[in-house]
Design a protein around this motif. Structure first.
Motif, PDB file in Angstrom:
ATOM      1  N   TYR A   1     -15.654  -0.123  16.859  1.00  0.00           N
ATOM      2  CA  TYR A   1     -16.882  -0.854  16.757  1.00  0.00           C
ATOM      3  C   TYR A   1     -17.464  -1.709  17.989  1.00  0.00           C
ATOM      4  O   TYR A   1     -18.645  -1.819  18.130  1.00  0.00           O
ATOM      5  CB  TYR A   1     -16.476  -2.128  15.761  1.00  0.00           C
ATOM      6  CG  TYR A   1     -17.580  -3.323  15.540  1.00  0.00           C
ATOM      7  CD1 TYR A   1     -18.387  -3.002  14.385  1.00  0.00           C
ATOM      8  CD2 TYR A   1     -17.692  -4.375  15.976  1.00  0.00           C
ATOM      9  CE1 TYR A   1     -19.252  -3.913  13.903  1.00  0.00           C
ATOM     10  CE2 TYR A   1     -18.663  -5.357  15.690  1.00  0.00           C
ATOM     11  CZ  TYR A   1     -19.533  -5.073  14.858  1.00  0.00           C
ATOM     12  OH  TYR A   1     -20.463  -5.988  14.345  1.00  0.00           O
ATOM     13  N   ILE A   2     -16.576  -1.928  18.822  1.00  0.00           N
ATOM     14  CA  ILE A   2     -16.617  -2.779  20.044  1.00  0.00           C
ATOM     15  C   ILE A   2     -17.694  -1.899  20.924  1.00  0.00           C
ATOM     16  O   ILE A   2     -18.663  -1.990  21.658  1.00  0.00           O
ATOM     17  CB  ILE A   2     -15.663  -3.337  20.792  1.00  0.00           C
ATOM     18  CG1 ILE A   2     -15.096  -4.304  20.089  1.00  0.00           C
ATOM     19  CG2 ILE A   2     -15.865  -3.409  22.240  1.00  0.00           C
ATOM     20  CD1 ILE A   2     -13.678  -4.704  20.453  1.00  0.00           C
ATOM     21  N   ASN A   3     -17.161  -0.519  21.012  1.00  0.00           N
ATOM     22  CA  ASN A   3     -17.678   0.750  21.767  1.00  0.00           C
ATOM     23  C   ASN A   3     -19.213   0.832  21.379  1.00  0.00           C
ATOM     24  O   ASN A   3     -20.133   1.059  22.293  1.00  0.00           O
ATOM     25  CB  ASN A   3     -16.857   1.853  21.701  1.00  0.00           C
ATOM     26  CG  ASN A   3     -17.581   2.846  22.428  1.00  0.00           C
ATOM     27  OD1 ASN A   3     -17.749   2.874  23.809  1.00  0.00           O
ATOM     28  ND2 ASN A   3     -17.815   3.854  21.895  1.00  0.00           N
ATOM     29  N   LYS A   4     -19.406   0.789  20.077  1.00  0.00           N
ATOM     30  CA  LYS A   4     -20.948   1.109  19.558  1.00  0.00           C
ATOM     31  C   LYS A   4     -21.775  -0.240  19.843  1.00  0.00           C
ATOM     32  O   LYS A   4     -23.014  -0.062  19.977  1.00  0.00           O
ATOM     33  CB  LYS A   4     -20.772   1.261  18.408  1.00  0.00           C
ATOM     34  CG  LYS A   4     -20.404   2.801  17.944  1.00  0.00           C
ATOM     35  CD  LYS A   4     -20.357   3.342  16.550  1.00  0.00           C
ATOM     36  CE  LYS A   4     -19.789   4.666  16.345  1.00  0.00           C
ATOM     37  NZ  LYS A   4     -20.932   5.655  17.184  1.00  0.00           N
ATOM     38  N   TYR A   5     -21.195  -1.571  19.363  1.00  0.00           N
ATOM     39  CA  TYR A   5     -22.134  -2.755  19.288  1.00  0.00           C
ATOM     40  C   TYR A   5     -21.857  -3.748  20.373  1.00  0.00           C
ATOM     41  O   TYR A   5     -22.712  -4.622  20.386  1.00  0.00           O
ATOM     42  CB  TYR A   5     -21.784  -3.416  18.212  1.00  0.00           C
ATOM     43  CG  TYR A   5     -22.305  -2.355  16.951  1.00  0.00           C
ATOM     44  CD1 TYR A   5     -23.668  -1.780  16.688  1.00  0.00           C
ATOM     45  CD2 TYR A   5     -21.215  -1.820  16.272  1.00  0.00           C
ATOM     46  CE1 TYR A   5     -23.750  -1.006  15.785  1.00  0.00           C
ATOM     47  CE2 TYR A   5     -21.513  -0.845  15.165  1.00  0.00           C
ATOM     48  CZ  TYR A   5     -22.964  -0.464  15.049  1.00  0.00           C
ATOM     49  OH  TYR A   5     -23.109   0.483  13.890  1.00  0.00           O
ATOM     50  N   SER A   6     -21.073  -3.500  21.582  1.00  0.00           N
ATOM     51  CA  SER A   6     -20.960  -4.203  22.734  1.00  0.00           C
ATOM     52  C   SER A   6     -22.438  -3.854  23.533  1.00  0.00           C
ATOM     53  O   SER A   6     -23.179  -2.818  23.328  1.00  0.00           O
ATOM     54  CB  SER A   6     -20.027  -3.946  23.589  1.00  0.00           C
ATOM     55  OG  SER A   6     -19.870  -2.836  23.964  1.00  0.00           O
TER      56      SER A   6
END
Length: 799
Positions: free
Chosen positions: A568-573
């Motif tokens: 999730y972090i990889n996609k939406y940071s």
């Protein structure tokens, strides 16, 4: 008879031992270089019988017939028919074996299977079918399909064996040091596909020495539910200046056999470099050990030829757009039997993050069965994702499942007895997972409990066909909120009940919920969130819908599926907002996904022709070659080197380039410009060697990098290579050898080129070669694979 019967009746809690290498023994008996070893069954049967007897005396339980290469392709120009060769081979083995078992040996055809090569699945099946029928008629006890590198070829062979004989079927593949076969199949994928096809035992042979095989064996044992067999080489080969020798002795070989037995391998033997002493020592090594029973594994797995998806908690997206409903362009293409839309959509859905490609070609006015076969093959040509084969027609489902390379989803069955009777045999035969709809003769129940009842009925009936519930994926059916609002939450409740009561996986066509409503996107993603919480495993959605995908990513983070929220972090940071797919597209093609470079990377042949024609209106041919084609091939080569893609994708991109080159050459001929070829290269499989798969792959790549290849074929006399170099003033020669016995002819060919003072460089390649070999026989370069041959050619002609 099954192998379980053999284990019980023949071995009674003992390890089963095949014999060792036939070729190694025949070389000692004077097998001539280039001589087809199977012909000795007729010309020198006493030699073959002697070898069999030596292995039996060493303790082998199962004798392998000398029929490894006895197919119609290899014997097309022989004075003996395969019926003569195979029958004689089985008879000799039977005479030597006494009360021991005889295994009919079937090896690869020697040709590359489609779509990478030219041999069709149907043609391969017919070749294997003839071998199987002859072998069983001659009296073989079981069938051993071995040394396979292509899972698609394996499937053709297994089906030929299962459909045309009643004998147990064993199957082994050969792996490279990177843990995959030449065509990119990993051990896990092999296990799931072969178990699905119903083989009696599976494993690995040839490849490497026993020590080097350990990681591959560990992976096989992790996933396999049936007996595992291993036939390693006698270590790793090296060339001592005169012949090929192997680096371990029988006692060290046997030490690893004991370790494998303790891990769970039940069936053993030897491959290249082994002899009766290896079998004798291995039998001693397992004394005092009892075979471990294989435990049934509970994986729900869907596979392509190179990729496996195990449904284990992670949400896997099924692309829904290759479906003619509401798609005018697709309908028109189906009527014309075209596949451009299908291929383009499959590539696009992969880039969008689909894990599985849904495929439906159903139109009442077309031959759906024919089109399904064509569509499956078309998708497999450009995308290595598993396919969901979708049709209400069982004949269409079977046609698609048969030509599919891997373990598909078969979509679908339902609670109607008539449908289950037709579809379940297909699922059992081809080993896929099946989607089961909660509908029966009375329609779709209004309540969740009613749908659970149908699901339970399907699971119980499937068991009667030998289908485990792990291979059943239940669809609780999303009804439209516009017409059946009261039933919407019953679907969600049904998913939860099915998961809790039956322990099976679930699938749902999510967007059905919003049909006929405004702002369908709001309803779709809200309903998806509810279904995911209830236990949905496979949402069928539009893979381009970022909001739907965001809902999945958010759910996985909230439900502790995405550990520490890393995905999730990889996609939406801030740094992750641009996806890896988008970065790759920009890196190779700028902003446009229709750029010729991207088309080549994706392997879209028809689009390459159109794009090249369009570019030629404004660009010089060499500008296209240097600015688009070569950078694309370089990028694909880098992906291949990094194991992001495998040989089939590498070759498909090269074939796409070939289409582009054809357009460019035609344009240059019309305009009177010079040819674009960079240099001439002679390729040959050396005298005595009849294997040319590797050489053919090298040829394809070299041609598509702009080199002119003079292919002299296989079993090429030394003087023919020398003449070709003289005649065309060749600067680079590529020599191939797959057999250990023919390395000496490679050396002699190089010596002949030097003796004639020919100003050319020589590169060599083949399974038995390495850098040390290349230096010892006087080669200038060693090409470990086809990609390396391109680097060598560019070094000679360009740098």
């Amino acid at each position: 008879m099954t192998f379980k019967t053999l284990l019980r009746d023949r071995f009674n809690n003992k390890f089963a031992f095949f014999d060792g290498a036939m070729g190694t023994m025949l070389q000692k008996e004077g097998l001539k270089v280039g001589e087809l070893p199977e012909t000795l069954n007729i010309t020198n049967p006493e030699i073959i019988k002697k070898v069999h007897k030596q292995y039996i005396d060493a303790g082998s339980d199962i004798v392998i017939t000398n029929t490894f290469g006895a197919n119609e392709l290899k014997y097309s120009s022989s004075e003996y028919s395969i019926e003569q060769v195979i029958t004689a081979g089985v008879n000799i083995a039977r005479e030597a074996a006494g009360n021991k078992l005889v295994a009919l040996d079937i090896g690869p055809t020697g040709l590359i299977m489609e779509p990478t090569g030219t041999l069709s699945f149907e043609a391969a099946y017919e070749l294997f079918k003839k071998q199987v029928i002859i072998g069983e008629k001659a009296g073989a006890d079981l069938i051993l399909i071995e040394t396979m590198s292509d899972l698609y070829e394996v499937k053709a062979a297994v089906l030929a064996a299962k459909e045309n004989s009643s004998l147990p079927v064993f199957c082994t593949m050969t792996f490279q040091q990177d843990g995959r076969t030449l065509m990119g199949t990993d051990p896990k994928t092999m296990v799931f596909v072969l178990e699905g096809l119903g083989v009696d035992a599976l494993g690995v042979n040839c490849s490497l020495g026993p020590k080097e095989l350990m990681p591959i064996i560990d992976e096989i044992l992790l996933y396999a539910s049936i007996p595992v067999m291993v036939q390693p080489n006698a270590g790793l080969p090296r060339y001592d200046g005169e012949k090929t020798v192997y680096d371990i002795e029988p006692n060290e070989f046997a030490k690893y056999i004991r370790i494998m037995a303790q891990k769970g391998v039940q069936i053993f033997g030897g491959c290249c470099g082994t002899n009766p002493e290896f079998i004798k020592e291995s039998l001693k090594a397992v004394e005092g050990l009892l075979p471990l029973e294989r435990e049934s594994k509970n994986f729900t797995a869907i596979c392509s030829g190179t990729e496996t998806i195990i449904l284990d908690g992670k949400i896997n997206l099924v692309g829904e757009r290759i479906n003619p409903t509401g798609k005018k362009r697709y309908k028109e293409e189906l009527k014309e039997e075209g596949v451009s839309y299908i291929q383009a959509e499959a590539v696009k859905q992969k880039e969008e993050g689909a894990a599985i490609i849904g495929l439906n070609v159903g139109l009442p006015e077309i031959d759906e069965r024919k089109m399904m076969i064509k569509a499956v093959k078309a998708i497999q040509k450009v995308v290595q994702l598993p396919i969901d084969i979708d049709s209400p027609n069982p004949e269409v489902l079977e046609a698609g499942a048969r030509v599919y390379n891997g373990r598909p989803i078969i979509n679908s069955v339902n609670g109607k007895k008539e449908i289950m009777k037709k579809v379940f045999p297909i699922v059992k035969k081809y080993g896929g997972c099946v989607i089961a709809l909660t509908i029966d003769e009375n329609g779709i129940p209004d309540t969740a409990e009613g749908r659970l009842e149908i699901a339970e009925k399907i699971v119980n009936e499937a068991r009667n066909y030998g289908i485990d519930k792990k291979d059943i994926i239940i669809d609780c059916l999303a009804l439209t909120v516009s017409a059946q609002q009261k039933e919407v939450l019953e679907t969600v409740k049904a998913i939860k009940l099915v998961k809790e009561k039956l322990g099976v996986k679930t699938v749902l066509g999510v967007s059905n919920i919003s049909y006929g409503m405004p702002r369908r996107d709001i309803l779709n993603r809200t309903f998806l969130a509810l279904a995911l919480q209830a236990g949905l495993d496979l949402p069928i959605i539009n893979s381009a819908d970022e909001e739907m995908k965001a809902t999945i990513h958010a759910f996985e983070a909230l439900a502790n599926i995405d550990k520490e929220g890393k995905n999730y972090i990889n996609k939406y940071s801030a740094k992750g907002l641009e996806t890896k797919s988008e970065k790759q597209i920009k890196a190779i093609s700028g902003e446009s996904t229709k750029d010729l470079k991207r088309i080549i990377v994706d392997g879209m042949e028809e689009e390459a022709v159109l794009s090249t024609e369009e570019l030629l209106k404004t660009k010089d041919p060499m500008e296209i070659v240097n600015g688009y084609i070569i950078p694309a091939l370089d990028y694909v080569g880098e992906q291949y080197d990094e194991k992001e893609i495998f040989l089939p994708q590498l070759i498909q991109s090269a074939e796409t380039v070939k289409k582009s080159f054809e357009v460019i050459k035609e344009n240059m001929i019309k305009s009177g410009k010079n040819n674009i070829e960079k240099g001439k290269i002679v390729l040959a499989t050396v005298k005595g060697d009849i294997h040319d798969i590797g050489k053919n792959i090298v040829k394809v790549l070299l041609e598509n990098y702009g080199f002119k290849v003079i292919d002299l074929g296989k079993d090429v006399p030394i003087e023919k290579v020398v003449e070709a170099v003289k005649e065309d003033n060749i600067k680079l020669v590529g020599l191939s050898a797959l057999m250990t016995t023919t390395v000496i002819n490679m050396k002699k060919t190089i010596e002949a080129l030097r003796e004639n003072n020919l100003d050319c460089k020589v590169f060599v390649g083949g399974a038995v070669l390495n850098e040390e070999y290349a230096q010892m026989i006087g080669a200038d370069f060693y090409a470990r694979d086809a990609r390396e041959s391109v680097r060598i050619a560019e070094k000679i002609f360009i740098e």
